[in-house]
Design a protein around this motif. Structure first.
Motif, PDB file in Angstrom:
ATOM      1  N   ARG A 643      25.909  15.046 -22.401  1.00  0.00           N
ATOM      2  CA  ARG A 643      26.492  13.918 -23.125  1.00  0.00           C
ATOM      3  C   ARG A 643      26.433  12.641 -22.288  1.00  0.00           C
ATOM      4  NH1 ARG A 643      30.211  14.155 -26.943  1.00  0.00           N
ATOM      5  NH2 ARG A 643      29.569  11.978 -27.131  1.00  0.00           N
ATOM      6  N   PRO A 644      25.243  12.193 -21.902  1.00  0.00           N
ATOM      7  CA  PRO A 644      25.169  10.948 -21.123  1.00  0.00           C
ATOM      8  C   PRO A 644      25.714   9.758 -21.896  1.00  0.00           C
ATOM      9  CG  PRO A 644      23.001  11.566 -21.941  1.00  0.00           C
ATOM     10  CD  PRO A 644      23.901  12.726 -22.216  1.00  0.00           C
ATOM     11  N   ASP A 645      25.650   9.824 -23.236  1.00  0.00           N
ATOM     12  CA  ASP A 645      26.185   8.741 -24.063  1.00  0.00           C
ATOM     13  C   ASP A 645      27.694   8.613 -23.891  1.00  0.00           C
ATOM     14  OD1 ASP A 645      26.168  11.346 -25.300  1.00  0.00           O
ATOM     15  OD2 ASP A 645      26.924  10.422 -27.127  1.00  0.00           O
ATOM     16  N   LEU A 646      28.393   9.763 -23.804  1.00  0.00           N
ATOM     17  CA  LEU A 646      29.844   9.739 -23.639  1.00  0.00           C
ATOM     18  C   LEU A 646      30.234   9.169 -22.274  1.00  0.00           C
ATOM     19  CD1 LEU A 646      32.673  10.549 -24.680  1.00  0.00           C
ATOM     20  CD2 LEU A 646      32.302  12.792 -23.605  1.00  0.00           C
ATOM     21  N   ILE A 647      29.538   9.623 -21.234  1.00  0.00           N
ATOM     22  CA  ILE A 647      29.838   9.141 -19.877  1.00  0.00           C
ATOM     23  C   ILE A 647      29.552   7.650 -19.781  1.00  0.00           C
ATOM     24  CG2 ILE A 647      29.395   9.473 -17.425  1.00  0.00           C
ATOM     25  CD1 ILE A 647      30.677  11.869 -18.898  1.00  0.00           C
ATOM     26  N   ALA A 648      28.464   7.215 -20.419  1.00  0.00           N
ATOM     27  CA  ALA A 648      28.124   5.787 -20.412  1.00  0.00           C
ATOM     28  C   ALA A 648      29.237   4.964 -21.065  1.00  0.00           C
ATOM     29  CB  ALA A 648      26.800   5.559 -21.131  1.00  0.00           C
ATOM     30  N   SER A 649      29.777   5.470 -22.172  1.00  0.00           N
ATOM     31  CA  SER A 649      30.857   4.738 -22.848  1.00  0.00           C
ATOM     32  C   SER A 649      32.108   4.680 -21.978  1.00  0.00           C
ATOM     33  CB  SER A 649      31.176   5.395 -24.194  1.00  0.00           C
ATOM     34  OG  SER A 649      31.755   6.673 -24.008  1.00  0.00           O
ATOM     35  N   TRP A 650      32.400   5.761 -21.247  1.00  0.00           N
ATOM     36  CA  TRP A 650      33.562   5.768 -20.354  1.00  0.00           C
ATOM     37  C   TRP A 650      33.414   4.759 -19.225  1.00  0.00           C
ATOM     38  CZ3 TRP A 650      34.446  11.763 -19.570  1.00  0.00           C
ATOM     39  CH2 TRP A 650      34.984  12.289 -20.759  1.00  0.00           C
ATOM     40  N   LEU A 651      32.157   4.592 -18.744  1.00  0.00           N
ATOM     41  CA  LEU A 651      31.912   3.695 -17.609  1.00  0.00           C
ATOM     42  C   LEU A 651      31.582   2.277 -18.058  1.00  0.00           C
ATOM     43  CD1 LEU A 651      29.791   6.054 -15.275  1.00  0.00           C
ATOM     44  CD2 LEU A 651      32.256   5.574 -15.196  1.00  0.00           C
ATOM     45  N   GLY A 652      31.589   2.045 -19.366  1.00  0.00           N
ATOM     46  CA  GLY A 652      31.300   0.709 -19.870  1.00  0.00           C
ATOM     47  C   GLY A 652      29.831   0.352 -19.816  1.00  0.00           C
ATOM     48  N   VAL A 653      28.958   1.350 -19.765  1.00  0.00           N
ATOM     49  CA  VAL A 653      27.510   1.121 -19.745  1.00  0.00           C
ATOM     50  C   VAL A 653      27.001   1.088 -21.182  1.00  0.00           C
ATOM     51  CG1 VAL A 653      25.280   2.040 -18.971  1.00  0.00           C
ATOM     52  CG2 VAL A 653      27.318   2.268 -17.519  1.00  0.00           C
ATOM     53  N   ALA A 654      26.074   0.226 -21.468  1.00  0.00           N
ATOM     54  CA  ALA A 654      25.523   0.108 -22.814  1.00  0.00           C
ATOM     55  C   ALA A 654      24.851   1.412 -23.228  1.00  0.00           C
ATOM     56  CB  ALA A 654      24.518  -1.041 -22.882  1.00  0.00           C
ATOM     57  N   TYR A 655      24.908   1.703 -24.544  1.00  0.00           N
ATOM     58  CA  TYR A 655      24.332   2.948 -25.059  1.00  0.00           C
ATOM     59  C   TYR A 655      22.846   3.056 -24.717  1.00  0.00           C
ATOM     60  CZ  TYR A 655      22.786   6.478 -28.411  1.00  0.00           C
ATOM     61  OH  TYR A 655      22.212   7.592 -28.995  1.00  0.00           O
ATOM     62  N   GLU A 656      22.131   1.942 -24.779  1.00  0.00           N
ATOM     63  CA  GLU A 656      20.693   1.945 -24.491  1.00  0.00           C
ATOM     64  C   GLU A 656      20.398   2.331 -23.044  1.00  0.00           C
ATOM     65  OE1 GLU A 656      22.353  -0.426 -25.981  1.00  0.00           O
ATOM     66  OE2 GLU A 656      21.620  -0.188 -28.046  1.00  0.00           O
ATOM     67  N   GLU A 657      21.397   2.198 -22.149  1.00  0.00           N
ATOM     68  CA  GLU A 657      21.213   2.528 -20.733  1.00  0.00           C
ATOM     69  C   GLU A 657      21.792   3.901 -20.382  1.00  0.00           C
ATOM     70  OE1 GLU A 657      19.560   0.425 -18.789  1.00  0.00           O
ATOM     71  OE2 GLU A 657      19.329  -0.952 -20.488  1.00  0.00           O
ATOM     72  N   ARG A 658      22.052   4.729 -21.402  1.00  0.00           N
ATOM     73  CA  ARG A 658      22.743   6.010 -21.177  1.00  0.00           C
ATOM     74  C   ARG A 658      21.967   6.970 -20.276  1.00  0.00           C
ATOM     75  NH1 ARG A 658      20.317   5.698 -25.956  1.00  0.00           N
ATOM     76  NH2 ARG A 658      19.131   7.445 -26.859  1.00  0.00           N
ATOM     77  N   TYR A 659      20.642   6.864 -20.257  1.00  0.00           N
ATOM     78  CA  TYR A 659      19.854   7.828 -19.471  1.00  0.00           C
ATOM     79  C   TYR A 659      20.049   7.653 -17.966  1.00  0.00           C
ATOM     80  CZ  TYR A 659      17.556   8.885 -23.907  1.00  0.00           C
ATOM     81  OH  TYR A 659      17.302   9.258 -25.203  1.00  0.00           O
ATOM     82  N   TRP A 660      20.591   6.506 -17.549  1.00  0.00           N
ATOM     83  CA  TRP A 660      20.887   6.340 -16.127  1.00  0.00           C
ATOM     84  C   TRP A 660      21.964   7.317 -15.679  1.00  0.00           C
ATOM     85  CZ3 TRP A 660      17.593   3.951 -13.183  1.00  0.00           C
ATOM     86  CH2 TRP A 660      16.799   2.932 -13.709  1.00  0.00           C
ATOM     87  N   MET A 661      22.741   7.826 -16.621  1.00  0.00           N
ATOM     88  CA  MET A 661      23.794   8.793 -16.284  1.00  0.00           C
ATOM     89  C   MET A 661      23.199  10.118 -15.784  1.00  0.00           C
ATOM     90  SD  MET A 661      26.479   7.033 -16.823  1.00  0.00           S
ATOM     91  CE  MET A 661      25.447   5.624 -16.375  1.00  0.00           C
TER      92      MET A 661
END
Length: 691
Positions: A643-661
C-alpha cells in the motif's frame, strides 16, 4: 523415510475416494451403462467442438443441449445416496444403474431440452406460461436440484431451494429482510423460460468456454503431461534446499492452471510429491499442507485459470485477457511467497534437497516433454498474442493436441520397428477416452452453473437491492468490515461448494454490494476487483477447516491428521488471503489503468517482497528465527510495499509520487535482513549444539 507401500496404497485409495466425494461419489459403470456414458460423453465433446468451429446455433439452444448432456450423464453415473437408506440398497447402488435412474436420465434431458423443443411457442408466450410450461419448468427445477445434490453434495441445492422459497415467502418475512415476492408464473418464466435463470450467463460460459478448457486438460492428462510437469519441476528444483516441496509447488501450479480442481490436483501431483517431501524430512502434516496450498492456488494461475475466471469476464463485460491481466500479479506473487515459505520450512528443519543423481536430467526431460508444450504454446499464442476468443483459442489448441496424441504412439512404433496401424488405433482410442473423461469431468461444473442460475435469477427479480441494504446495515458503512463479512461468507459457503459455484453465489450477492456501498461512502472499487475478491476467497475455501476436502485428500496420502493439515495449509494460504484486501484498496495490484510493462514489473516485484515479508512474519523466520520486535517491522514492510499509496498519504506525498515509498519499504526490509544475518552464525552454532 519412504512410505510403507501398504500405507501408500491405502492412502492413495482414500485420496481417490475423497476426490470422488467432491462430486458426490460415482458409480463404477460397466457393460451397457459404460458404453452409454462413454458414447454420450464423446458425443457431448464432439458437439462442443462443433459449436466452437463450424456449427452455428442460437445461444439458448447451446445452453439447453449442454445441460441435457450433463444431466443425462449425472443420473446414469451418480447414485442417489452414498449409503443405503430405509433398507433400499438400489438407492445407493454403485455397481449397476437402477431402472429408476434409466427413467430419470432421459426425462431430465427432455426437461432441459423443452425450451428448444417448443422454442417458437415459448417465444410467442414469453412472460405468460401455460400450464404445460409450468409443469415442465417445475420438473426441470426438481430434477436439476437433485442432479446437483448427487454431483456436488447438498449445499448448493439447499441454498437454491432457500432462495426459491424466499422468492415466494418474502412478503411474510420481518421488515428488515422482507421481499415483495413473485407469482408461480413469473418464477417459472424467469427460471426456465428466459436467459436470466437456469439458462443464464454462468451456464452459457460453461457451454461455450469452460468445456473446451476442461477437455483440453483431460487430453493433456491422458497424453501424459501431468507426469511431465512433475518430472520437469523435479529436474529444476529438486536438488535445492527443500527441493521436493518447491517441485511440488511448481508442478501443482502447472497442473492446476488447467485442471480447475484443487482435489484433482492434490491427487495427481501429491501422490508423487508428498512422499518425496517426507523423504527429505518434511513432517507429514507440513508436506501435505504445502501440497494443499499449491494445489488450491493452481486455479489462480494465469493464463488458464479456473472455470470461474471465464464467468468473471462475462459478468464484468471484458475480454478474458483482461481477467488474466488483473489476476497475474496477485497469483504469481502468491506462488512466489509459497516457494519462499517452503524454503523457510526447510531452513527451520535443516533440510536438504534430493541427490542430483536421483533427479531426472533437465534437458532430456524438457526435450521429452516438448510435444506437450506445443499445444500449450499454441493456446498462449492464440490468447495473448493474437487475442482470439477463449473458444477459438482452446479449439485450435485441442486439435493440435489431438495431432500430438496421434503422432506419439506412431513415433514410438517407428522407433521400436512395430506396425503403424495398431499405434494409430491406440492414438485414436486415447483421444476418444479423453473426450469421454472430459465430459465426465465437466458435469460438476455444468450442474454448479445451472443450479447457481436459480440463485442469480432470484437476485435479478429484485433481491439485489435488498441485499445491498442488508450488507450496508451489517457493515455500518465500513468498507473493511464489508470485505471481512464477504470473505468469511465466501469461506463458509465454499466449504460445501466447488469454487465456481461459490464464486457465482458470492458474486451475485456481494460483488455489486461492495461496489455500491463503497461508492456511497466515496470509495471507488473497480468491478473487476470486487469479483476477483469473491473468486480468491472461493478458492481459499478448498483448504478451510473443518471441511476442506483438499486437505483431507492430501492428509490421506501423507498419513497425517486432516484437521491439522487443513490448519497448516490455511496458515500457508494466509499470504494469499491478504492479497484481495490489498488490491481492493490498491488497484495497482490488479494493473487497473496500468499499461506500462516497466511499471507492471515494478509493482509485481514489490508485491513479491511484500508477500515475502508477510510470510516471514507469520512463519516466524526470515533467514533465522525472528525476534519479537522484528514481527511488527516485517508487517510494516508488507504494508509499505503493498500500500505505497496509503503510506504516501500519511507522509503528505502526492499520489503520483507513491512509488518512492517502495524505497522506504525495501530499506526497512534490508535492515531486518542484515540484523538477522549478523546473528546467523550464532544461531547455526546453537542449533548444531542442540542437535
Amino acid at each position: 523415510m519412504p512410505l510403507d507401500p501398504k500405507d501408500k496404497d491405502s492412502g492413495l485409495e482414500l485420496a481417490h475416494k475423497l476426490a470422488q466425494e467432491e462430486t458426490g461419489g460415482t458409480r463404477a459403470t460397466r457393460g451397457f451403462s459404460k458404453v452409454v456414458v462413454s458414447t454420450v460423453g464423446i458425443l457431448w465433446s464432439l458437439f462442443q467442438l462443433s459449436i466452437a468451429s463450424w456449427l452455428i446455433l442460437d445461444s439458448w439452444y447451446i445452453r439447453a443441449i449442454h445441460l441435457a448432456f450433463a444431466i443425462f450423464i449425472v443420473y446414469i453415473s451418480f447414485p442417489m445416496f452414498r449409503k443405503p437408506r430405509l433398507g433400499l440398497t438400489f438407492w445407493a447402488a454403485t455397481d449397476r444403474v437402477p431402472i429408476m435412474d434409466w427413467i430419470l436420465a432421459p426425462l431430465a434431458a427432455f426437461a432441459a431440452l423443452y425450451v428448444i423443443i417448443d422454442y417458437q411457442g415459448i417465444i410467442m408466450r414469453y412472460g405468460a406460461p401455460i400450464p404445460r410450461d409450468i409443469a415442465m419448468g417445475f420438473l426441470l427445477l426438481v430434477l436439476l436440484l437433485e442432479a446437483t445434490r448427487r454431483t456436488i453434495g447438498p449445499a448448493l441445492s439447499v441454498i437454491a431451494l432457500f432462495f426459491t422459497l424466499y422468492a415466494f415467502y418474502g412478503p411474510y418475512m420481518p421488515d428488515v429482510i422482507a421481499f415483495k415476492g413473485v407469482s408461480m408464473n413469473r418464477f417459472v418464466g424467469q427460471m426456465t423460460m428466459s436467459t436470466e435463470g437456469i439458462y443464464g450467463i454462468p451456464l452459457d460460459v460453461s457451454a461455450t468456454i469452460v468445456f473446451l478448457f476442461v477437455l483440453f486438460g483431460s487430453m493433456l492428462e491422458k497424453a501424459g503431461a501431468g507426469q511431465f510437469f512433475i518430472q520437469l519441476a523435479l529436474s529444476l528444483l529438486g536438488g535445492y534446499k527443500g527441493g521436493p516441496a518447491k517441485a511440488a509447488i511448481l508442478s501443482s501450479g502447472l497442473t492446476g492452471m488447467v485442471s480447475g480442481s484443487s482435489i484433482a490436483n492434490v491427487v495427481t501431483t501429491g501422490t508423487f510429491t508428498i512422499p518425496l517431501m517426507k523423504r527429505v524430512g518434511y513432517p507429514p502434516t507440513k508436506a501435505a499442507a504445502i501440497e494443499v496450498a499449491a494445489s488450491t492456488d493452481g486455479q489462480l494461475a494465469p493464463p488458464i485459470m479456473g472455470a470461474a475466471a471465464f464467468i468473471i469476464a462475462e459478468y464484468v463485460s471484458v475480454p478474458y485477457i483482461a481477467v488474466v491481466k488483473a489476476a497475474v500479479i496477485p497469483a504469481f506473487a502468491s506462488y512466489a511467497a509459497l516457494l519462499f515459505i517452503s524454503h523457510v520450512e526447510a531452513s527451520k528443519l535443516g533440510l536438504k534437497g534430493l541427490p542430483r543423481e536421483e533427479l531426472p536430467p533437465f534437458f532430456k526431460t524438457f526435450l521429452g516433454g516438448l510435444p506437450y508444450l506445443i499445444p500449450l504454446a499454441m493456446l498462449l499464442y492464440e490468447l495473448v498474442v493474437l487475442r482470439h476468443t477463449p473458444q477459438s483459442s482452446a479449439f485450435n489448441a485441442i486439435w493440435v493436441l489431438a495431432l500430438v496424441m496421434l503422432a506419439q504412439p506412431c513415433v514410438r512404433a517407428v522407433k521400436a520397428k512395430e506396425p503403424i496401424v495398431p499405434a494409430l488405433k491406440k492414438g485414436l482410442t486415447d483421444i476418444l477416452a479423453a473426450f469421454a473423461a472430459g465430459a465426465r469431468n465437466m458435469v460438476s461444473v455444468a450442474m454448479a452453473t445451472a443450479a447457481a442460475g436459480v440463485i442469480v435469477g432470484v437476485v435479478a427479480m429484485g433481491l439485489g437491492g435488498l441485499v445491498n441494504q442488508i450488507v450496508d446495515t451489517l457493515a455500518g458503512g465500513n468498507i473493511t468490515l464489508l470485505l471481512l463479512i464477504t470473505a468469511v461468507a465466501s469461506l463458509i459457503i465454499g466449504m460445501g461448494l466447488p469454487t465456481t459455484a461459490t464464486y457465482i453465489v458470492m458474486a451475485s450477492l456481494t460483488a455489486p454490494a461492495i461496489v455500491t456501498v463503497g461508492s456511497a461512502y466515496g470509495f471507488e472499487v473497480p468491478l473487476m476487483a470486487a469479483h476477483l475478491f469473491c473468486f480468491f476467497f472461493g478458492i481459499l475455501a478448498d483448504d478451510t477447516p473443518p471441511v476442506g476436502l483438499a486437505a483431507y485428500a492430501a492428509s490421506a496420502i501423507a498419513r497425517s491428521d486432516p484437521i491439522r493439515t487443513g490448519l497448516q495449509g490455511f496458515m500457508y494460504d494466509i499470504r494469499t488471503a491478504i492479497l484481495p484486501f490489498m488490491f481492493i484498496f490498491n488497484h495497482d495490484l490488479i494493473l487497473h489503468g496500468i499499461n506500462s510493462w516497466s511499471q507492471g514489473l515494478l509493482i509485481f516485484a514489490m508485491a513479491c517482497f511484500g508477500n515475502f515479508a508477510f510470510a516471514a512474519a507469520t512463519q516466524g523466520w526470515l533467514i533465522t528465527r525472528n525476534r519479537l520486535y522484528e514481527v511488527p517491522l516485517l508487517l510494516a514492510v508488507t504494508l509499505i510495499l503493498m500500500r505505497p499509496d496509503l503510506i504516501a498519504s500519511w507522509l503528505g506525498v502526492a499520489y503520483e509520487e507513491r512509488y518512492w515509498m517502495y524505497g522506504l519499504g525495501m530499506g526497512l526490509f534490508a535492515v531486518i535482513y542484515l540484523l538477522q544475518r549478523l546473528r546467523l552464525p550464532k544461531a547455526v552454532s546453537r542449533d548444531a549444539a542442540q542437535a
